[in-house]
Design a protein around this motif. Structure first.
Motif, PDB file in Angstrom:
ATOM      1  N   THR A  50       1.990  -6.855   4.633  1.00 42.26           N
ATOM      2  CA  THR A  50       2.841  -6.997   3.455  1.00 42.26           C
ATOM      3  C   THR A  50       2.704  -8.365   2.798  1.00 42.26           C
ATOM      4  O   THR A  50       3.195  -8.570   1.703  1.00 42.26           O
ATOM      5  N   SER A 104       5.894   1.140   1.135  1.00 41.25           N
ATOM      6  CA  SER A 104       5.594  -0.255   1.452  1.00 41.25           C
ATOM      7  C   SER A 104       6.026  -0.675   2.844  1.00 41.25           C
ATOM      8  O   SER A 104       5.458  -1.598   3.416  1.00 41.25           O
ATOM      9  N   THR A 105       7.051  -0.035   3.416  1.00 44.77           N
ATOM     10  CA  THR A 105       7.529  -0.446   4.731  1.00 44.77           C
ATOM     11  C   THR A 105       7.014   0.465   5.838  1.00 44.77           C
ATOM     12  O   THR A 105       7.532   0.448   6.950  1.00 44.77           O
ATOM     13  N   HIS A 107       4.712   1.383   8.693  1.00 44.50           N
ATOM     14  CA  HIS A 107       3.872   0.630   9.638  1.00 44.50           C
ATOM     15  C   HIS A 107       2.450   1.176   9.688  1.00 44.50           C
ATOM     16  O   HIS A 107       1.478   0.420   9.595  1.00 44.50           O
ATOM     17  N   HIS A 110       0.192   0.437   6.825  1.00 45.93           N
ATOM     18  CA  HIS A 110      -0.395  -0.898   6.920  1.00 45.93           C
ATOM     19  C   HIS A 110      -1.610  -0.895   7.846  1.00 45.93           C
ATOM     20  O   HIS A 110      -2.630  -1.523   7.560  1.00 45.93           O
ATOM     21  N   GLU A 317      12.060  -0.272  10.703  1.00 45.65           N
ATOM     22  CA  GLU A 317      12.349  -0.182   9.264  1.00 45.65           C
ATOM     23  C   GLU A 317      13.860  -0.104   9.048  1.00 45.65           C
ATOM     24  O   GLU A 317      14.574   0.542   9.812  1.00 45.65           O
ATOM     25  N   ASP A 369      10.731  -3.952   5.627  1.00 42.26           N
ATOM     26  CA  ASP A 369       9.587  -3.594   6.455  1.00 42.26           C
ATOM     27  C   ASP A 369       9.927  -3.710   7.941  1.00 42.26           C
ATOM     28  O   ASP A 369      10.828  -4.449   8.337  1.00 42.26           O
TER      29      ASP A 369
END
Length: 736
Positions: A50, A104-105, A107, A110, A317, A369
């Motif tokens: 992030t 966006s949050t 895991h 990402h 989260e 996040d």
């Protein structure tokens, strides 16, 4: 009955199709490409994705406002946002489209970005042979529903990141979740080959899957003779109870979700049906969750879910919709028990949201996040040495209360805080007074919170989503009713003012707001939840402007999302997105169910027979679904309870109406409309009921009203005499 069919399309791959019937409303055609897929999720991350990246690359996402899309704006993959021009280009160039949906949050979003989408070899394969689209599921829940449904149909489960390969007409031919780099490249290479060799077969099977999704969301066609009954509701609760974890609360499974909407409904059911086992399940779940690591004992607020069966180790989260709904559940729990722990946790959750999730103008961000310091949850975890240094001589007492012992250490050598004991029981065992114990807990929290704030905070998704903020507005009103504290009402009013200013332009709502831009898309959930909040504001303030705006939005909802079935479409259709008619709860309540409750309430306020007939029909359409799967249809349970058990109307008219309503709201009123007016009104509920001899309380049941009374106690007694359950707090054994 399940029928399986295989079609050979090459020597070494097959398309697997399944046909089955889902309840009585629709049939589905399912397809599955049998290619390698890896769901291993054990690799550690080496950095926080992030954080802004230094990169020589840039793609079209750089002009977006979504934090999730901006995270990918400097990937070497030539990502594009969803729009019709992408599919025109795909058709012109005869290329398959990669669609990747996340938030966006997330895991594992990402992780896949780090492993694949930042990798030059993967990027070259994608850029040379595909057109790639990134979608933020929170901005476009309609697209997410379409492709998640297809994924669930072929795999039996869904999740994020959701990665699909689709034809230039938007129909999917492959769907999956997280892939390692090697597996992702293998999937891409296989479909490149298949598209060259068998494009007609691909198109044929993609059409079948697309039709299956369309059928899933088709308007219900059930016979409306499927009447709502207490027997069918009881059967639904009984079927659900078979999956209750009677030892730990929640549902049986490897992970634990609190499911606040379902527990809220179950509380109402337990009182109406005098079902002690249902009520006990709610409080066992709530108490175990509050004791576990799924609750942030230092900063307040709830994590998304627990990764174990003990409520101990969370997925870190923090989502707005979870915390909003928990405030409502805790407020109702306090009404019933008057246990301070429920009030305190509601207050702490609200304080967390105000401190961490609110923007300066009054809107609330979407999420925080899970990841910091290179891995999940590091912001919230503690080493023994840290705790010893910070707490000094209190460490031993603290460690016994919060489970800091060697057997509870996580794989990374750190500890998550949870409370194996109630504070009162622990204080007694340690020969401490209750007040002394409370002071110690407060002191520990202040010390650890001050230290934790020096760490790097998790990133936040700063989208302000209309539907999720409306959930919070509704929950704050529940807190105001339960606690009588103006801060909750004022904050609900602040959220309302924010959305009237920013997300309600030209008589149209917008789904999300970020960077002074309202997003154009709008969905049924935005209207339904905001209308519910407006009706709630009207009920506690008695200000007709909220009622009038609610009616204005109901008219817009009918125009935008109405259908001949009686239900509402979730979205507006486009060339690439079909109309969806979704009735199932997800992490938030079903928008159709909330809309039905809005119409039911307004029907009683105005004696609108058309609305009452519509909601009766909507209840009939979902009755069998509730019976078969109450948990997934829990938000419909409120309407079904209203339709099948006696429903009460309490009209308070006169100068002291606000004071009396606020006092009555402190009681636990189920299946009851409580509203009022300080002056003469033509609204049906108050018509011809206003006199100059003080404030009167009219109590009605099934259109039969008793003579008016003057006091809250008299009104409570009337309700209980007419069959309403006991309204005043119950004496349930405290767990904390």
């Amino acid at each position: 009955m399940v029928k399986k069919i295989f079609w050979d399309i090459t020597d070494d791959s097959k398309i697997y199709g399944i046909f089955f019937k889902k309840t009585i409303t629709f049939s589905l055609i399912l397809l599955l490409f049998l290619f390698p897929s890896c769901n291993e999720r054990s690799k550690p991350r080496e950095k926080n994705i992030t954080e802004p990246k230094e990169s020589v690359y840039s793609n079209e996402l750089i002009n977006e406002t979504s934090p999730y899309l901006l995270q990918h704006a400097k990937n070497p993959v030539n990502w594009r946002p969803w729009n019709e021009s992408v599919f025109k280009d795909a058709s012109t160039n005869d290329k398959l489209v990669i669609l990747s949906i996340g938030y966006s949050t997330c895991h594992w979003c990402h992780v896949m970005e780090e492993e694949s989408f930042e990798d030059l070899e993967v990027a070259k394969l994608m850029n040379d042979n595909f057109i790639s689209i990134k979608v933020d599921r929170e901005e476009r829940p309609d697209l997410d529903k379409v492709y998640q449904t297809a994924l669930q149909l072929v795999n039996g489960t869904g999740g994020w990141p959701m990665n699909a390969i689709i034809l230039p007409d938007g129909k999917p031919v492959y769907l999956g979740t997280y892939h390692s780099k090697e597996d992702w490249m293998a999937v891409l290479e296989k479909f490149m080959e298949e598209y060259l060799r068998n494009p007609e077969k691909m198109a044929e099977y993609a059409s079948l899957l697309a039709q299956g999704v369309q059928d899933y969301y088709a308007p219900p066609t059930d016979n409306l003779e499927d009447l709502v009954s207490t027997e069918k509701i009881n059967e639904g609760i009984q079927n659900w109870s078979n999956s209750w974890d009677t030892d730990r609360g929640g549902n049986i499974g490897q992970e634990k979700f609190i499911s606040p909407t379902a527990l809220n409904m179950l509380l109402d059911y337990s009182f109406l049906q005098k079902d002690d086992s249902a009520r006990n399940h709610v409080f066992k779940t709530l108490d175990r969750a509050l004791a576990g690591g799924i609750y942030d004992h230092i900063g307040g607020g709830f994590f998304r879910y627990s990764t174990d069966t003990e409520w101990k180790v969370p997925h870190y989260e923090k989502m707005l919709y979870d915390n909003a709904q928990m405030i409502s559940l805790l407020s109702k729990a306090f009404k019933i028990t008057e246990f301070d722990v429920y009030k305190n946790r509601a207050e702490e959750t609200f304080q967390f949201l105000r401190a961490q999730m609110r923007n300066a103008e009054g809107g609330y961000y979407a999420a925080m996040d899970a990841d910091t310091e290179g891995s999940e949850g590091m912001y919230y975890l503690w080493t023994k040495s840290e705790l010893q240094e910070l707490l000094g001589e209190d460490f031993e007492l603290f460690s016994r209360f919060y489970g800091i012992e060697e057997s509870e250490k996580l794989d990374n050598g750190k500890f998550v805080l949870f409370t194996p004991f109630s504070s009162d029981d622990f204080a007694k065992s340690e020969q401490l007074g209750k007040e002394e114990m409370r002071k110690k807990i407060g002191q520990w929290k202040r010390i650890l919170l001050e230290y934790r704030r020096k760490r790097k905070e998790p990133a936040k998704d700063t989208k302000i989503i209309t539907s999720w903020n409306a959930l919070l507005m509704n929950s704050l009103l529940e807190a105001y009713k339960a606690f009588g504290e103006e801060i909750y009402l004022n904050e609900a009013l602040s959220i309302h003012d924010f959305f009237v200013k920013n997300n309600y332009q030209g008589k149209k709502l917008a789904h999300s707001y970020i960077g002074n831009q309202g997003q154009k898309q709008v969905f049924l959930e935005d209207y339904a939840f905001f209308i519910q909040g407006l009706l709630g504001l009207y009920e506690v303030t008695l200000d007709l402007k909220y009622l009038n705006l609610a009616k204005e939005l109901i008219a817009s909802t009918e125009e935008e999302f109405g259908s001949t079935s009686g239900m509402y479409f979730y979205n507006k259709a486009s060339d690439l997105t079909p109309k969806l008619m979704n009735t199932i709860d997800t992490e938030i309540p079903s928008a159709n169910a909330v809309m039905a409750l809005n119409l039911f309430k307004l029907g009683h306020l105005e004696y609108n027979k058309a609305y009452l007939k519509q909601t009766k029909d909507m209840a009939a359409l979902v009755m069998e679904d509730f019976t078969n799967h109450a948990l997934g249809n829990a938000s419909w349970g409120f309407l079904l309870l209203n339709e099948s058990f006696p429903y009460y109307e309490v009209a308070v008219v006169g100068e002291d109406a606000p004071k009396i309503i606020n006092e009555m709201n402190r009681g636990y009123l189920v299946n009851t409309l409580l509203a009022g007016s300080t002056k003469s009104s033509n609204l049906a509920l108050y018509k011809d009921r206003f006199f100059d001899d003080g404030t009167s309380i009219y109590v009605c049941k099934n259109n039969v009203c008793r003579l008016p009374v003057k006091s809250v106690d008299e009104a409570y007694s009337l309700l209980e005499g007419m069959g309403h359950h006991e309204i005043r707090p119950f004496k349930i054994k405290a767990k904390f």
